[in-house]
Design an enzyme around this catalytic site. Structure first.
Site, mmCIF file in Angstrom:
data_model
loop_
_atom_site.group_PDB
_atom_site.id
_atom_site.type_symbol
_atom_site.label_atom_id
_atom_site.label_comp_id
_atom_site.label_asym_id
_atom_site.label_seq_id
_atom_site.Cartn_x
_atom_site.Cartn_y
_atom_site.Cartn_z
ATOM 1 N N GLN A 106 -5.028 3.193 1.393
ATOM 2 C CA GLN A 106 -6.034 2.303 0.777
ATOM 3 C C GLN A 106 -5.750 2.052 -0.692
ATOM 4 O O GLN A 106 -6.642 2.068 -1.534
ATOM 5 C CB GLN A 106 -7.454 2.862 0.966
ATOM 6 C CG GLN A 106 -7.741 3.574 2.256
ATOM 7 C CD GLN A 106 -7.328 2.784 3.494
ATOM 8 O OE1 GLN A 106 -7.115 1.581 3.439
ATOM 9 N NE2 GLN A 106 -7.226 3.450 4.623
ATOM 10 N N HIS A 107 -4.482 1.829 -1.018
ATOM 11 C CA HIS A 107 -4.081 1.473 -2.380
ATOM 12 C C HIS A 107 -3.560 0.038 -2.349
ATOM 13 O O HIS A 107 -2.364 -0.200 -2.430
ATOM 14 C CB HIS A 107 -2.993 2.421 -2.899
ATOM 15 C CG HIS A 107 -3.354 3.875 -2.805
ATOM 16 N ND1 HIS A 107 -2.425 4.890 -2.697
ATOM 17 C CD2 HIS A 107 -4.570 4.489 -2.800
ATOM 18 C CE1 HIS A 107 -3.045 6.060 -2.642
ATOM 19 N NE2 HIS A 107 -4.348 5.846 -2.700
ATOM 20 N N ILE A 108 -4.463 -0.902 -2.229
ATOM 21 C CA ILE A 108 -4.097 -2.296 -1.950
ATOM 22 C C ILE A 108 -3.507 -2.929 -3.212
ATOM 23 O O ILE A 108 -4.193 -3.064 -4.227
ATOM 24 C CB ILE A 108 -5.340 -3.084 -1.497
ATOM 25 C CG1 ILE A 108 -6.052 -2.344 -0.372
ATOM 26 C CG2 ILE A 108 -4.940 -4.493 -1.066
ATOM 27 C CD1 ILE A 108 -7.507 -2.779 -0.181
ATOM 28 N N ASP B 129 0.887 -1.169 0.000
ATOM 29 C CA ASP B 129 0.000 0.000 0.000
ATOM 30 C C ASP B 129 0.919 1.211 0.000
ATOM 31 O O ASP B 129 2.110 1.081 -0.299
ATOM 32 C CB ASP B 129 -0.928 -0.030 1.225
ATOM 33 C CG ASP B 129 -2.215 0.747 1.004
ATOM 34 O OD1 ASP B 129 -2.122 1.947 0.678
ATOM 35 O OD2 ASP B 129 -3.301 0.168 1.160
ATOM 36 N N HIS B 130 0.387 2.357 0.323
ATOM 37 C CA HIS B 130 1.217 3.553 0.442
ATOM 38 C C HIS B 130 1.069 4.120 1.844
ATOM 39 O O HIS B 130 0.088 4.820 2.117
ATOM 40 C CB HIS B 130 0.808 4.603 -0.594
ATOM 41 C CG HIS B 130 1.116 4.221 -1.992
ATOM 42 N ND1 HIS B 130 0.158 4.112 -2.965
ATOM 43 C CD2 HIS B 130 2.295 3.886 -2.582
ATOM 44 C CE1 HIS B 130 0.740 3.742 -4.108
ATOM 45 N NE2 HIS B 130 2.018 3.602 -3.895
#
Lengths: 173, 543
Positions: free
Chosen positions: B467-469, B312-313
């Site tokens: 929330q960048h899975i 993720d980030h």
């Protein structure tokens, strides 16, 4: 205007008695000086009067929306049936000890007062439009919550259109 | 159990990626079915939920989970749907409803920079992608034209064609930041799926400043629009269909999807080609749930790579007071970035990052802070206006490297439907932590250039999630270290494809949606060509 907030607590609850009163009747010279605009405000009873007086002191505004005041009061009472008594006690405390609004919370916190949660609840109600906490929290006001009103000359509440496309490039004030 | 429904293509998940590939198939003349676990919800309902929410900064509050298809929520208390095995909690947020999680995205629609595809070769870290930037370029363009992307050309991602739209008008605050940071930093307008003019029947941005959790006027693209477009193209979309298992035949081809309706009645859907596009957590969960005698580790998992390489980030941030009135909250929420640390030889040593400026109104946050401090009376309004006018925030968006130990597994706990919950295993490694440490000097310099005071760094050791899975279905050339090939076909199943950000082998420094969508469009074109379905148009971005 009395020097002490000493009116009988049950007066407003007596059947057949006209309960409306002027806010000035439950303020002292000190608290009246904090909210001179509100002295002639008519309230349903002394409980609501105490709430409105403390609200005015905390909010620091020249006017308060009486319709919203009723809704916030009802919501706060629904959460805690002792809220009216606590608001009365808080007003009495401010009246008698002449507490500056800016120092009110620190005084209550320092003294571990059982009233310490009351100003925060009232502040959240007026400034955020939110009553209650955790899973019981609910929104009573949004675009007329005071934090939106205080900046309304510059900002719109989120979800409300700021203006036509590109209107935000200009210097705000 | 009879086959109740059959389709040429069965797509699991109606988010922006699943809906878009389904639409491509339908436009080519195929019969297409989307199975979506969650319900249909309208934009008006979401706007009303936001306005009536007691937790306006909790962007999940307008998206309560459906009991039959839960997703993780953390406020006012966790629903414990996502189980955190640690050592660092991975508090992912996503939405299971028709249209998926991009209902509440910031609409950042970035391309990678070219070197993001070759970090193993160039810097000796992570992995290389099975294809390069140039291979993906036409599909980036196609994604941008579908979504309606506006942007400026100075972001480090070369392009064959111009953006569909000019950059969105720069908010005054961002202009001042850009002017005051030059020449130390070049501040660029973010590439976003946000309209700077009427586009595809949707209006230009009106500065509602609620891009997250909901654009009330559809000036930004989202998965709900993608699902609507898919249905218009002829896709049959079944909401409230929580797929809990994929069946296969004796040859290992996927033969059916089984789903529960809200009453837990099981249904079976047959198909020729299956595309799992249920996001970076639910997709690997479904593959793991589909274990059988023939595939005891789950589908697509002979390599034991399903669910691994979770990325993720993470972000850390600085909040400070500028020395001039800027009034964040006018215009869209997330307009500007600094990209100078997105790439360079330093990537051999520490994480690259993008620096991101928020334009989210500070009013609610400042109000909460003042109430917590007990600021009442006249002073409240004065202090609120000061904070609303002066507060700035800059955060880093840090790359995480693929690590097989960071993963999604099945929990021994079950959700209300009796299906094992997803469980996360995650940590912040030294590479990412060193990137955070490097970014602190940028934070300080930016604050200095803005005349900053009252500097408030985010708590050391705490990383906000974006929330960048990514990574849990990684594509690659080696079947022993990846889940699917460069076309996102599962190495183990000839008719099973994977779509979404989970297939991305690395996460780079930009929001993952456009990468996931472009890769999925590349996959869709390949599938249509391979299966000889109808006319196969070239990507709109090609040539």
């Amino acid at each position: 205007m009395s020097d002490q907030n000493t009116a009988p607590q049950n007066e407003a609850n007596s059947p057949g008695v006209t309960r409306r009163c002027l806010l000035a009747s439950i303020l002292t010279t000190y608290t009246a000086s904090l909210i001179p605009w509100a002295l002639a405000q008519s309230v349903d009873d002394r409980d609501q009067g105490a709430f409105l007086a403390v609200s005015a002191i905390i909010a620091g505004r020249q006017t308060l929306d009486t319709h919203l005041a009723k809704r916030l009061y009802d919501a706060l009472v629904a959460d805690d049936k002792n809220f009216p008594a606590m608001a009365q006690q808080l007003l009495t405390l401010i009246n008698t000890r002449k507490i500056d609004p800016l120092h009110l919370q620190r005084v209550l916190d320092t003294e571990k007062s059982p009233l310490a949660g009351v100003p925060r609840a009232i502040a959240a109600a007026w400034f955020l439009g939110i009553v209650g906490s955790g899973a019981k929290a609910r929104c009573v006001a949004y675009e007329i919550a005071l934090n939106a009103v205080i900046v309304s000359d510059v900002l719109k509440p989120p979800t409300y259109a700021y203006g036509v496309y590109g209107s935000w490039i200009a210097k705000p004030l | 159990m009879p086959d109740l429904v059959a389709a040429d293509f069965v797509v699991i998940g109606s988010g922006i990626v699943g809906s878009t590939v389904a639409r491509k198939f339908a436009q080519a003349g195929a019969s297409v079915l989307i199975l979506e676990a969650g319900p249909r919800v309208t934009r008006a309902e979401i706007v009303a939920r936001f306005r009536n929410s007691p937790r306006r900064s909790d962007w999940m509050s307008p998206y309560p989970p459906a009991p039959w298809a839960p997703h993780p929520i953390y406020q006012p208390e966790s629903n414990n749907y996502l189980v955190h095995a640690g050592p660092y909690p991975y508090e992912a947020e996503y939405i299971r409803q028709v249209g998926g999680t991009t209902w509440h995205w910031a609409a950042h629609a970035w391309r990678n920079v070219p070197n993001d595809f070759r970090i193993k070769s160039l810097y000796g870290v992570g992995v290389d992608w099975p294809f390069g930037y140039d291979d993906l370029e036409p599909y980036y363009q196609e994604a941008e034209e579908l979504m309606g992307v506006s942007g400026a050309p100075n972001t480090g991602s070369p392009r064959e064609k111009p953006f569909p739209m000019e950059p969105v008008a720069e908010p005054y605050a961002m202009r001042r930041i850009r002017e005051r940071l030059v020449p130390a930093y070049e501040v660029v307008t973010n590439t976003t799926a946000r309209n700077s003019r009427t586009y595809d029947g949707r209006p230009a941005c009106c500065g509602n400043n609620s891009c997250q959790p909901i654009c009330p006027i559809d000036a930004q693209y989202h998965g709900g629009l993608a699902a609507q477009a898919a249905e218009t193209a002829g896709v049959k979309l079944v909401p409230n269909a929580n797929v809990y298992r994929l069946d296969h035949d004796e040859r290992g081809r996927v033969s059916a999807a089984l789903y529960y309706d809200p009453d837990k009645v099981s249904h079976r859907v047959a198909g020729k080609v299956f595309v799992v596009a249920a996001n970076g957590i639910e997709s690997p969960r479904l593959l793991l749930l589909s274990a059988s005698d023939k595939f005891p580790r789950g589908l697509a998992n002979s390599s034991d790579m399903v669910g691994r390489n979770l990325m993720d980030h993470p972000s850390t941030s600085l909040t400070f007071d500028a020395d001039e009135d800027l009034w964040l909250g006018r215009g869209p929420q997330s307009p500007s970035s600094i990209g100078i640390m997105r790439d360079g030889p330093f990537r051999a040593e520490h994480a690259p990052y993008r620096l991101d400026f928020t334009n989210i109104s500070r009013v609610d946050g400042a109000t909460n802070a003042l109430i917590a401090q007990g600021v009442y009376g006249d002073e409240f309004a004065r202090r609120l206006r000061y904070s609303a006018a002066r507060e700035l925030n800059v955060k880093n968006v840090l790359e995480v490297l693929p690590d097989p130990d960071h993963r999604i597994t099945l929990s021994d706990q079950s959700d209300p439907m009796g299906i094992p919950k997803p469980e996360t295993h995650y940590s912040i490694d030294d590479y990412t932590r060193k990137g955070h440490e490097r970014s602190q000097q940028d934070f300080r310099r930016i604050a200095e250039l803005m005349g900053g005071s009252n500097l408030r760094f985010s708590k050391e050791g705490v990383y906000a999630n974006n929330q960048h899975i990514c990574g849990t279905l990684s594509m690659g050339s080696d079947p022993s270290t990846s889940v699917c090939d460069q076309w996102a076909r599962a190495h183990d199943h000839e008719n099973l494809y994977l779509a979404g950000t989970g297939v991305l082998p690395t996460c780079g420094t930009c929001n993952s949606t456009e990468n996931g969508l472009a890769v999925a469009l590349r996959t869709a074109h390949h599938i249509l060509a391979e299966h000889k379905v109808g006319r196969v148009p070239a990507p709109s971005g090609s040539g």
